[in-house]
Design an enzyme around this catalytic site. Structure first.
Site, mmCIF file in Angstrom:
data_model
loop_
_atom_site.group_PDB
_atom_site.id
_atom_site.type_symbol
_atom_site.label_atom_id
_atom_site.label_comp_id
_atom_site.label_asym_id
_atom_site.label_seq_id
_atom_site.Cartn_x
_atom_site.Cartn_y
_atom_site.Cartn_z
ATOM 1 N N SER A 23 -5.245 2.283 4.291
ATOM 2 C CA SER A 23 -4.691 1.313 3.345
ATOM 3 C C SER A 23 -3.848 0.291 4.102
ATOM 4 C CB SER A 23 -3.847 2.038 2.299
ATOM 5 O OG SER A 23 -3.600 1.191 1.200
ATOM 6 N N GLN A 101 -6.981 -8.428 4.239
ATOM 7 C CA GLN A 101 -6.274 -8.633 2.970
ATOM 8 C C GLN A 101 -5.709 -10.055 2.927
ATOM 9 O OE1 GLN A 101 -2.465 -6.556 2.080
ATOM 10 N NE2 GLN A 101 -3.404 -6.006 0.121
ATOM 11 N N TYR A 172 3.218 -9.640 -5.480
ATOM 12 C CA TYR A 172 3.033 -10.884 -4.732
ATOM 13 C C TYR A 172 2.415 -11.955 -5.652
ATOM 14 C CZ TYR A 172 4.512 -7.837 -1.040
ATOM 15 O OH TYR A 172 5.270 -6.973 -0.301
HETATM 16 C C1 LIG Z 1 5.272 0.232 5.794
HETATM 17 C C2 LIG Z 1 4.327 -0.098 4.692
HETATM 18 C C3 LIG Z 1 3.749 -1.369 4.652
HETATM 19 C C4 LIG Z 1 2.856 -1.685 3.620
HETATM 20 N N1 LIG Z 1 2.267 -2.913 3.633
HETATM 21 C C5 LIG Z 1 1.347 -3.215 2.668
HETATM 22 C C6 LIG Z 1 0.643 -4.451 2.693
HETATM 23 O O1 LIG Z 1 0.806 -5.257 3.603
HETATM 24 N N2 LIG Z 1 -0.238 -4.701 1.689
HETATM 25 C C7 LIG Z 1 -0.470 -3.805 0.672
HETATM 26 O O2 LIG Z 1 -1.286 -4.052 -0.220
HETATM 27 N N3 LIG Z 1 0.175 -2.619 0.633
HETATM 28 C C8 LIG Z 1 1.059 -2.298 1.604
HETATM 29 N N4 LIG Z 1 1.664 -1.072 1.586
HETATM 30 C C9 LIG Z 1 1.260 -0.095 0.541
HETATM 31 C C10 LIG Z 1 0.152 0.834 1.094
HETATM 32 O O3 LIG Z 1 -1.024 0.135 1.419
HETATM 33 C C11 LIG Z 1 -0.237 1.952 0.116
HETATM 34 O O4 LIG Z 1 -0.943 1.396 -0.970
HETATM 35 C C12 LIG Z 1 0.969 2.751 -0.368
HETATM 36 O O5 LIG Z 1 1.826 3.056 0.725
HETATM 37 C C13 LIG Z 1 0.556 4.082 -1.020
HETATM 38 O O6 LIG Z 1 -0.258 4.824 -0.159
HETATM 39 P P1 LIG Z 1 0.274 6.051 0.772
HETATM 40 O O7 LIG Z 1 0.913 7.052 -0.162
HETATM 41 O O8 LIG Z 1 -1.006 6.556 1.387
HETATM 42 O O9 LIG Z 1 1.256 5.499 1.732
HETATM 43 C C14 LIG Z 1 2.556 -0.730 2.609
HETATM 44 C C15 LIG Z 1 3.145 0.544 2.665
HETATM 45 C C16 LIG Z 1 4.006 0.862 3.693
HETATM 46 C C17 LIG Z 1 4.577 2.256 3.726
#
Ligand SMILES: Cc1cc2nc3c(=O)[nH]c(=O)nc-3n(C[C@H](O)[C@H](O)[C@H](O)COP(=O)(O)O)c2cc1C
Ligand code: SF4
Length: 436
Positions: A23, A101, A172
């Site tokens: 992700s 993205q 956003y």
């Molecule tokens: C440090 C960090 C940066 C992230 N940056 C983005 C991003 O640039 N774009 C986005 O859509 N989601 C971003 N997310 C959200 C993640 O893509 C993901 O959807 C969210 O963390 C839930 O998934 P997980 O439980 O596997 O971490 C970010 C999450 C974290 C922790």
């Protein structure tokens, strides 16, 4: 019986070798001006080598005005194409796909750069978390931004990448237009849902006109806004029914997949789900202090024990009772309404949970961020028969609060043999070095 995790996933014009996508995760590895460097290539290669079928990139701004912070590589001009070509090539060497993205922050920034004072948004009401000022976009500014997304998609294709994702989730620019809690316009881009969805649908049409129909295009969307999660005085925003309708329109407009998230701002108690480490946040919050009108108030709130604890309690209550698969019920509702594959993000870390989500038809694949930051090779571990990593991600969100100031990586020292081992792992993103 075949393992659903390792079944290829065929989209309309793209096939991914398995059902686990990295992700989107943003880190400030790139240069101030939006050009990229070797650290970004090293970072993405870690996950490709770790076995994920595809990487959905970090937030890539389509204009400088669309940045959240400086030091994110952009796709705002043709000079960026060779860098992204190098990223794609490095990832492809591991038989991994790369989906960029395409993003615009609107009013939701973390720290401003020096290039402009006011952000563009659907509204002129300040961003509520830190208090960043913004102005409501005029119709020509909307047109300019739609064209910037189409140009971004053209550049991504020219760089040989495997597709693009529109970041219409998590507060956003697109969320600002979509959300009934945020969008207060009185023109054709505000009011009822079809008008709030208009800018997103215009971008989909502009991209199709620019790159044709044989290039993968997916949309990341917040299934529910939960805009009142922390502040009951706010409006709740879009419901799941609203989003199901938007997804049907996106499907009809020719998108190839929907990526399901949640929340009308970022970070949000439901995204990324887990703790909110306020005591850790004060170490990096100084970056924000001179920025929005509410940043100093927040800093005071986060600085002292009693208010820290109150905030953390409120955060955890607002999250609900589930971390792993937090968005699965919403993903299922969207999957029942659209014909294209559905990806689900949020907390996935156990192979059996992922298998069941796919088997039961809640989603077609999952996307993982923090569990892969913690264990870059988790997919290889699953392939070797592990159901869960030996040192799992603890959902502490320390990576998140460090990301605004320090290199992105896992900051939960309890997962490492020592503090030095943790720092060595974080700093490994700079190997090979840019000027070795
Ligand atoms: C440090 C960090 C940066 C992230 N940056 C983005 C991003 O640039 N774009 C986005 O859509 N989601 C971003 N997310 C959200 C993640 O893509 C993901 O959807 C969210 O963390 C839930 O998934 P997980 O439980 O596997 O971490 C970010 C999450 C974290 C922790
Ligand atoms: S700091 Fe590490 S353990 Fe904590 S959420 Fe981030 S990746 Fe997971």
């Amino acid at each position: 019986m075949a393992d659903p995790i390792f079944e290829p996933l065929a989209f309309r014009c793209l096939t991914v070798k398995n059902r686990i996508f990295r992700s989107n995760v943003s880190g400030r590895f790139d240069n101030y001006d939006g050009s990229g460097n070797q650290a970004r290539i090293n970072w993405e290669t870690k996950f490709a080598a770790g076995g994920v079928g595809a990487i959905v990139s970090s937030f890539v701004p389509v204009t400088i005005r669309g940045r959240i912070v400086p030091n994110y590589a952009t796709i705002d001009r043709d000079e960026r194409i060779p860098f992204w070509k190098a990223v794609g090539r490095a990832v492809h060497e591991h038989d991994c796909r790369f989906i960029m993205q395409l993003s615009h922050a609107g009013r939701q920034r973390d720290i401003p750069g020096i290039e402009y004072e006011q952000a563009w948004s659907c509204t002129d009401r300040d961003e509520p978390l830190h208090g960043f000022p913004c102005v409501a976009m005029t119709q020509p500014q909307i047109g300019e931004t739609v064209a910037a997304f189409a140009a971004g998609a053209r550049r991504a294709r020219a760089a040989g990448l495997d597709g693009v994702e529109l970041h219409a989730a998590n507060g956003y620019l697109f969320t600002q237009f979509l959300s009934s809690a945020i969008n207060d316009r009185r023109d054709d881009y505000g009011g009822p849902l079809p008008q709030r969805a208009r800018v997103l649908l215009e971008v989909v049409a502009a991209i199709r006109a620019e790159v044709g129909t044989d290039f993968h295009l997916q949309v990341k969307i917040s299934a529910e806004d939960y805009n009142d999660a922390l502040d009951r005085h706010e409006k709740p925003g879009n419901t799941l029914d609203d989003t199901v309708q938007v997804c049907k329109w996106l499907d009809e407009a020719g998108v190839d997949a929907i990526h399901v998230s949640s929340g009308s701002y970022f970070p949000h108690p439901r995204n990324p789900p887990g703790s909110f480490p306020v005591s850790e946040l004060v170490k990096t919050y100084d970056q924000l202090l001179s920025s929005g009108s509410r940043a100093f108030r927040n800093y005071l709130l986060f600085r002292f024990d009693p208010t820290q604890r109150l905030f953390e309690r409120r955060w955890e209550e607002a999250q609900g009772d589930r971390i792993e698969g937090i968005n699965l019920p919403a993903a299922r509702a969207i999957k029942e309404a659209v014909g294209v594959p559905v990806l689900c993000t949020g907390g996935f870390q156990n192979a059996e949970v992922i298998r069941e989500a796919i088997r039961q038809g809640f989603c077609d694949a999952v996307t993982m961020a923090r569990p892969l930051i913690a264990n870059n090779d988790l997919v290889k571990q699953f392939a070797a028969g592990m159901g869960r990593p030996a040192r799992p991600c603890t959902y502490c969100n320390k990576c998140l609060v460090h990301a605004v100031e320090n290199p992105l990586g896992c900051y939960d020292v309890t997962r490492f043999d020592s503090y030095d081992a943790m720092v060595a792992e974080i700093m490994s993103v700079f190997e090979p070095a840019p000027f070795a």
